[in-house]
Design an enzyme around this catalytic site. Structure first.
Site, PDB file in Angstrom:
ATOM      1  N   GLU A   1       0.825  -1.207   0.000  1.00  0.00           N
ATOM      2  CA  GLU A   1       0.000   0.000   0.000  1.00  0.00           C
ATOM      3  C   GLU A   1       0.860   1.258   0.000  1.00  0.00           C
ATOM      4  O   GLU A   1       0.548   2.249  -0.643  1.00  0.00           O
ATOM      5  CB  GLU A   1      -0.853   0.016   1.272  1.00  0.00           C
ATOM      6  CG  GLU A   1      -2.217  -0.603   1.119  1.00  0.00           C
ATOM      7  CD  GLU A   1      -3.169   0.397   0.536  1.00  0.00           C
ATOM      8  OE1 GLU A   1      -3.138   0.561  -0.704  1.00  0.00           O
ATOM      9  OE2 GLU A   1      -3.919   1.020   1.279  1.00  0.00           O
TER      10      GLU A   1
ATOM     11  N   THR B   1      -5.362   9.623  -2.975  1.00  0.00           N
ATOM     12  CA  THR B   1      -5.236   9.568  -1.515  1.00  0.00           C
ATOM     13  C   THR B   1      -4.297  10.677  -1.033  1.00  0.00           C
ATOM     14  O   THR B   1      -4.538  11.307  -0.008  1.00  0.00           O
ATOM     15  CB  THR B   1      -4.717   8.181  -1.074  1.00  0.00           C
ATOM     16  OG1 THR B   1      -5.630   7.201  -1.580  1.00  0.00           O
ATOM     17  CG2 THR B   1      -4.632   8.052   0.433  1.00  0.00           C
TER      18      THR B   1
HETATM   19  N1  HSE Z   1      -7.533   6.030   5.960  1.00  0.00           N
HETATM   20  C1  HSE Z   1      -6.980   6.402   4.689  1.00  0.00           C
HETATM   21  C2  HSE Z   1      -7.426   7.817   4.364  1.00  0.00           C
HETATM   22  C3  HSE Z   1      -7.509   5.500   3.612  1.00  0.00           C
HETATM   23  O1  HSE Z   1      -8.593   8.109   4.579  1.00  0.00           O
HETATM   24  O2  HSE Z   1      -6.624   8.601   3.877  1.00  0.00           O
HETATM   25  C4  HSE Z   1      -6.453   5.124   2.645  1.00  0.00           C
HETATM   26  O3  HSE Z   1      -5.613   4.132   3.211  1.00  0.00           O
END
Ligand code: HSE
Length: 291
Positions: A120, A168
């Site tokens: 990831e 992201t």
């Molecule tokens: N928790 C993360 C975010 C999701 O909301 O940026 C992507 O891994």
């Protein structure tokens, strides 16, 4: 040669930023692996034209390296990238489970979570396990630095994915640096309510617990039509609505009988904003499985 299916996931669920995640019954990625002298990757399916096949730039390449398990890896994407539905996490999770079996490495599912999270990191820049944990383990997961707590859960959901791309990285840039004490109190109250709802399989509590006063309002601005889609989903019976992961997908919790109407309402609301979208009528589902 062996094949593993890993599901889409929805992280955060509003109040559990970087902590909560659920596996979704659908959609999913399918990964086929075959032993080889060096790792090669082939990607087909949804959004495959945007996914690098260079093992150094692809999530599954990092997983193969971490497991010292070179292979020909074929990824059939059911989840398009930059969707907020854990696309890269599904591929990483499926590859971790598949290569662990192919090379008989003997890791437990829990031990595979940080390995898949390394994959990831290749795409998001940070190793989050809030998507890979449910993609591997299924159900509802609470990701901590030292491990994962998992609950079986059965809650109906609708995920609506607009044809907008939100990376992201961009969605993390808008996250506020801090929160007020009243926002902290509200977040703890909502996160606890959501966890109780998952444990009881109660869509009402899950929905109420999805409210988030800090991260979601900042990110909503990146999703055209978010307020209208949220309102339409509530009008159609949703018990809670939030951004799925880093977006742009929007997730609604609901009762089974309302799923169809909620999906239609969300699609129409995006359409009214000039945005094409696709809805998945789904529920909390199982983790990665060998086919
Ligand atoms: N928790 C993360 C975010 C999701 O909301 O940026 C992507 O891994």
């Amino acid at each position: 040669m062996l094949t593993v299916r890993a599901p889409a996931t929805s992280a955060n669920l509003g109040s559990g930023f970087d902590v909560f995640g659920v596996a979704l019954e659908r959609p999913a990625d399918i990964v086929r692996v075959e032993k080889a002298d060096r790792t090669t990757i082939e990607v087909t399916g949804a959004g495959s034209q945007f996914i690098p096949e260079d093992p150094k730039k692809n999530t599954v390449g990092a997983v193969a390296e971490a497991l010292d398990a070179p292979a020909h890896i074929h990824i059939d994407k059911g989840i398009r990238p930059a969707s907020g539905l854990g696309s890269s996490a599904a591929s990483a999770a499926a590859a971790a489970v598949a290569l662990n079996l192919l090379y008989d490495r003997g890791y437990t599912r829990e031990e595979l979570v940080p390995i898949a999270a390394k994959g990831e990191a290749v795409v998001s820049g940070e190793a989050h396990s809030d998507n890979v944990a449910p993609a591997i383990l299924g159900g509802f997961t609470i990701a901590r630095d030292d491990g994962v707590t998992r609950l079986n859960a059965d809650v109906p959901l609708v995920a609506c994915l607009p044809e907008i791309v939100v990376s992201t990285r961009d969605a993390r840039r808008v996250v506020p640096d801090g929160a007020s004490m009243s926002q902290v109190v509200e977040t703890v109250r909502n996160a606890s309510t959501l966890t109780a709802g998952m444990a009881r399989g109660d869509p009402e509590l899950v929905g109420r617990g999805m409210d988030d006063p800090v991260v979601t309002p900042a990110r909503a601005k990146l999703i055209e039509g978010y307020d209208d889609v949220r309102e339409a989903a509530f009008d159609a019976g949703a018990t809670g609505v939030t951004i799925s992961g880093a977006g742009p997908a929007i997730l609604a919790a609901c009762y089974e009988d309302d799923r169809h109407e909620i999906a239609s309402a969300m699609l129409d609301a995006f359409d009214d904003n000039g945005v094409t979208s696709r809805a998945f009528k789904t529920r909390v589902g199982r983790g990665a499985e060998r086919l």
